[in-house]
Design a protein around this motif. Structure first.
Motif, short mmCIF file in Angstrom:
data_model
loop_
_atom_site.label_atom_id
_atom_site.label_comp_id
_atom_site.label_asym_id
_atom_site.label_seq_id
_atom_site.Cartn_x
_atom_site.Cartn_y
_atom_site.Cartn_z
N PRO A 106 18.15 -27.04 33.10
CA PRO A 106 19.54 -27.14 33.55
C PRO A 106 20.53 -26.62 32.50
CG PRO A 106 18.34 -29.10 34.19
CD PRO A 106 17.41 -28.30 33.32
N GLY A 107 21.32 -25.63 32.88
CA GLY A 107 22.32 -25.05 31.98
C GLY A 107 21.78 -24.01 31.03
N PHE A 108 20.50 -23.64 31.16
CA PHE A 108 19.93 -22.67 30.21
C PHE A 108 18.85 -21.85 30.90
CE2 PHE A 108 16.56 -21.67 27.05
CZ PHE A 108 17.29 -20.79 26.26
N GLU A 109 18.91 -20.53 30.68
CA GLU A 109 17.84 -19.64 31.14
C GLU A 109 17.78 -18.45 30.20
OE1 GLU A 109 16.11 -17.41 35.15
OE2 GLU A 109 18.22 -18.02 35.09
N LEU A 110 16.57 -18.05 29.82
CA LEU A 110 16.39 -16.92 28.92
C LEU A 110 15.01 -16.33 29.11
CD1 LEU A 110 17.96 -15.47 26.53
CD2 LEU A 110 16.35 -16.66 25.04
N TYR A 111 14.95 -15.01 29.19
CA TYR A 111 13.68 -14.29 29.10
C TYR A 111 13.60 -13.80 27.66
CZ TYR A 111 9.71 -11.46 30.62
OH TYR A 111 8.45 -10.94 30.79
N GLY A 112 12.68 -14.39 26.87
CA GLY A 112 12.71 -14.14 25.44
C GLY A 112 11.39 -13.68 24.85
N TYR A 113 11.50 -13.17 23.65
CA TYR A 113 10.36 -12.73 22.84
C TYR A 113 10.28 -13.65 21.62
CZ TYR A 113 9.70 -8.36 25.43
OH TYR A 113 9.43 -7.43 26.40
N HIS A 114 9.16 -14.36 21.49
CA HIS A 114 9.01 -15.40 20.48
C HIS A 114 7.99 -14.98 19.42
CE1 HIS A 114 11.14 -18.58 22.86
NE2 HIS A 114 10.82 -17.74 23.82
N GLN A 115 8.25 -15.39 18.19
CA GLN A 115 7.27 -15.25 17.12
C GLN A 115 6.44 -16.53 17.02
OE1 GLN A 115 8.89 -13.82 13.35
NE2 GLN A 115 10.72 -13.16 14.44
N ALA A 116 5.27 -16.41 16.41
CA ALA A 116 4.40 -17.56 16.21
C ALA A 116 5.13 -18.65 15.43
CB ALA A 116 3.13 -17.15 15.46
N LEU A 117 5.04 -19.88 15.91
CA LEU A 117 5.59 -21.09 15.30
C LEU A 117 7.11 -21.15 15.35
CD1 LEU A 117 3.21 -21.67 12.24
CD2 LEU A 117 3.12 -22.68 14.52
N ASN A 118 7.71 -20.36 16.23
CA ASN A 118 9.18 -20.38 16.35
C ASN A 118 9.56 -20.67 17.80
OD1 ASN A 118 11.95 -19.92 16.27
ND2 ASN A 118 11.75 -18.23 14.83
N PRO A 119 10.28 -21.76 18.07
CA PRO A 119 10.61 -22.11 19.45
C PRO A 119 11.70 -21.26 20.07
CG PRO A 119 11.66 -23.67 17.97
CD PRO A 119 10.79 -22.77 17.12
N VAL A 120 12.54 -20.64 19.24
CA VAL A 120 13.67 -19.87 19.78
C VAL A 120 13.34 -18.38 19.74
CG1 VAL A 120 15.42 -21.59 19.30
CG2 VAL A 120 14.83 -19.96 17.53
N ALA A 121 13.83 -17.67 20.73
CA ALA A 121 13.49 -16.26 20.88
C ALA A 121 14.23 -15.41 19.85
CB ALA A 121 13.83 -15.79 22.29
#
Length: 792
Positions: free
Chosen positions: A285-300
């Motif tokens: 709710p309130g958030f959507e993202l198509y992201g590219y993540h690195q290992a051990l990192n929750p944010v894109a």
């Protein structure tokens, strides 16, 4: 005999069946139901045709916990080996041969810095809560599901992943770009041992006041060469991603066919299995993202939605200084600092070694930073060399920065997020559907004393290594909504409006100039199709620029009509590197041979090898070929004065001999696709026969060094294995972000024998793009499996 053959066949069948059952148990579970602790509500994970998870959760913490779980089941070994490399713990599972690598990373201080930083991290901040939930998801996977095949092969005992592990991997990613270890000793040697005339080809200012106060002894130069080799080997031999460069541009709506901004990005990273990026589509709710993540990192690190999109390139500012310290002759545990002798700090650490005795380390630090000589243990020379590194010296709230960037739908939010990125330096190229485009060179840039050139080793006793403060972020290079209608970042040296000097290890301008020439054509309206063609451009003006001053001398060097025809092929060449090009093969061999014939005799083999790994070689070669009177053309110790024509002729003969030996006598068969290939290497694929099990490739590869399609190789003799290149090619037209294109070089999964281990490899090197499903209709239409995560 029949009974024996029947028994053997039965044994093979049983063994094969057991192996199949064993490997099947290692595969990711993408369909069905699983229960997780601490979930507040059910989470749905739909997997598309490429194995990309589309995660929908009712709570943000559930979203990141689920991401950690599914990321781990595809990439747990990558997470494990990355944290061990960054923290200097590889010898514990790989044995004594990795002690030198562990010693290097312990010396850099990444582990100690991460451990200390972890105690200060605000776990109640939104980014802190996201990280803790994500790590919990990883740890729940690790304790509840079969461990990866590589864990069994290496005998790895699992242990929980921690905040310090995430911060350590961030340190590795920052270090992987640091060019100072290779470049600063090399340039200092040229300046102090060869002289100012030899520096001219590198396009550097001559600063006699910067010469290191106490002369470095032969043992010190050997130390620096050894550390450069160790640093390169640690990165090259890890089979892990390493940041190198990148292209990114944003085009305003008045320059696009759709009338909305279009973003393009292809970060250049060392190829590996698995690939650096993990694609994931997150919804709460309130958030959507198509992201590219690195290992051990929750944010894109890269991402988009319908409202905004961004990409990254390396800033390539110089955020590392090597500093020669003056030792107290009466007390080797002291150095001269700001007018007095001060004590070195020291700490002890222990490297655990598989099948061996633990190795005890004493790691020292001066006021300027850790002493990198300690990476060599007892073999270190007499002059301590300190490492000043912005990553260790700044607050660097990079987790908060990217958490905010994942939600930055306005210029103000994107600028505020970029301001929190302090090391490594990154160019953030951003656009939104409202019509804004922006670029911020994000880094904390130090103030330096006047006249100090950090391309050289600095004198720690003179004060030139001190940093009296930091420039404000407003002084950094940046643009918002420029009148020309587009923004481009391609690793060339930026010119800030503030006028401050920003030392760095920048790439050649040629790649950026080629992209800028095309983006600057006001008659073109940009869309996804012509943007693909621009990202896949295999050409460069660098080759013709380097060759132009030498063509007459090459014609004189040609021994017969066949060789004269090859010279004419180079004279007519436009710099493109398609698979069928003979000129590209000939040029790249000749480039290496010119460097060797002209420069190896002055530098010696160790420093010449370092030169081949630096960006300053790219700058030097066109200036060298254009300077017929450069001292580099003269051979050391020959007893006579050689000319450029003589050295060019020797390089020509050596180039042809090498290509004939490698590719055959028929020069028509010297095509680029035969000589230039890409193999994605797994950390365990360095050894035979494991390379056949884990590695992916080889593939014939177009493009080349510093072309827009930057499938790049080390300058050296043929054949050329591709080292790094586009880690993804993304295109997002914000008029219809549901139709964004992307993909990664190998596959989503790092699990051998999984369907998504290498399913994108052939398509990526061939320049094919993959759809990135964002709309509910597309996600539903392309869902191949659904995993439901339920509260326990």
């Amino acid at each position: 005999m029949k009974r024996t053959l029947t028994a053997v066949a039965l044994l093979v069948a049983v063994t094969g069946g057991g192996l199949g059952w064993y490997l099947h148990g290692k595969q990711p579970l993408r369909d069905g139901e699983l229960r997780l602790d601490q979930l507040q509500a059910p989470v749905t994970v739909r997997y598309d045709e490429r194995g990309v998870p589309h995660i929908r959760a009712e709570h943000e913490a559930d979203l990141y916990r689920a991401l950690g779980y599914v990321h781990a089941q595809d990439r747990l070994f990558q997470m494990e080996i990355l944290r061990r490399l960054a923290r200097g713990e590889l010898a514990e599972v790989l044995g004594e041969k990795l002690v030198a690598t562990d010693r290097l990373f312990r010396t850099l201080g990444i582990r100690a810095h991460a451990d200390e930083y972890a105690t200060r991290l605000d776990r109640d901040s939104p980014a802190g809560r996201a990280l803790l939930a994500y790590l919990d998801g990883i740890n729940q996977y690790q304790t509840s599901r079969p461990l990866p095949l590589e864990f069994d092969l290496l005998g790895i005992e699992p242990r929980p992943f921690s905040v310090a592990d995430t911060l350590s991997v961030a340190g590795y990613m920052a270090y992987s770009f640091a060019a100072a270890f290779r470049t600063e000793p090399l340039l200092t040697h040229v300046r102090d041992q060869l002289g100012a005339d030899y520096l001219e080809v590198f396009d550097l200012d001559w600063h006699p006041q910067g010469v290191v106060g106490p002369a470095l002894a032969d043992g010190d130069w050997q130390d620096l060469a050894a550390i450069a080799r160790l640093s390169h080997a640690a990165l090259q031999g890890s089979g892990l991603p390493q940041f190198e460069g990148s292209n990114a541009w944003a085009v305003a709506g008045n320059r696009t066919a759709s009338g909305k901004p279009l973003l393009a990005g292809d970060p250049h990273i060392r190829f590996a299995v698995p690939a650096v990026w993990y694609e994931a589509h997150l919804q709460a709710p309130g958030f959507e993202l198509y992201g590219y993540h690195q290992a051990l990192n929750p944010v894109a690190s890269l991402g988009h939605n319908r409202d905004f999109a961004w990409s990254l390139t390396m800033f390539q500012n110089d955020d590392v200084d090597l500093i020669a310290e003056r030792v107290n002759p009466n007390n080797p545990a002291q150095v001269w600092y700001q007018g007095r002798w001060v004590d070195l700090q020291s700490r002890s650490e222990t490297i655990e070694v598989k099948d061996g005795e633990p190795v005890q380390l004493t790691l020292r630090r001066s006021p300027h930073g850790p002493l990198i000589n300690d990476a060599l243990g007892e073999n270190a020379g007499s002059t301590p060399i300190a490492l000043w590194w912005a990553f260790l010296e700044t607050d660097n709230p990079i987790l908060d920065a990217f958490y905010q960037l994942n939600r930055a739908d306005s210029l103000d939010k994107a600028r505020a997020a970029a301001q929190k990125i302090e090391a490594p330096g990154l160019n953030v190229v951003w656009a939104n559907a409202s019509g804004d485009i922006g670029w911020w060179a994000a880094a904390r840039l130090p103030l330096r004393p006047a006249g100090v050139n950090p391309n050289f080793i600095l004198d720690g006793a003179s004060g030139e290594a001190e940093k009296p403060g930091w420039h404000p972020f407003s002084a950094n290079p940046q643009e918002e909504n420029p009148a020309r209608g587009y923004i481009l970042s391609a690793n060339y040296q930026p010119v800030p409006a503030s006028g401050i000097e920003i030392p760095g290890y920048y790439n050649l301008p040629d790649r950026g100039q080629r992209l800028n020439q095309r983006l600057g054509d006001a008659a073109v309206k940009w869309d996804l199709e012509n943007s693909q063609a621009l990202q896949l451009d295999p050409g460069t003006g660098y080759g013709p620029r380097l060759l132009a001053p030498l063509l007459d001398e090459l014609r004189d060097a040609a021994a017969d009509d066949q060789e004269r025809a090859l010279v004419q092929l180079l004279a007519e060449w436009n710099g493109d590197h398609p698979l069928d090009s003979v000129a590209a093969t000939l040029f790249n061999q000749l480039t290496y041979q010119l460097a060797r014939e002209a420069m190896a005799d002055e530098l010696g083999e160790a420093l010449f090898d370092s030169l081949l790994l630096t960006r300053v070689l790219d700058t030097a070669l066109p200036r060298l070929t254009a300077a017929a009177d450069s001292p580099w053309w003269n051979r050391q110790g020959s007893g006579q004065r050689e000319t450029r024509a003589q050295i060019v002729a020797a390089a020509w003969r050596a180039s042809l001999a090498h290509l004939r030996g490698q590719l055959g006598d028929d020069s028509r068969a010297w095509t680029w696709g035969r000589a230039h290939t890409l193999t994605h290497e797994h950390p365990l694929g360095q050894q035979q026969p494991l390379n056949r099990l884990f590695n992916v490739g080889p593939f014939a590869a177009p493009g080349g060094h510093e072309t827009p399609n930057n499938l790049s190789h080390k300058v050296g003799p043929a054949p050329w294995p591709v080292v790094y290149g586009p880690s993804t090619r993304r295109l997002v037209d914000l008029a219809d972000a549901d139709k964004a294109l992307g993909g990664i070089p190998v596959g989503q999964s790092g699990v051998p024998f999984d369907a998504h281990y290498q399913d994108q490899a052939a398509a990526h090197v061939a320049g094919q793009y993959q759809p990135q499903h964002l709309s509910e209709a597309d996600v539903a239409a392309h869902a191949r499996a659904t995993l439901k995560l339920l509260p326990r």
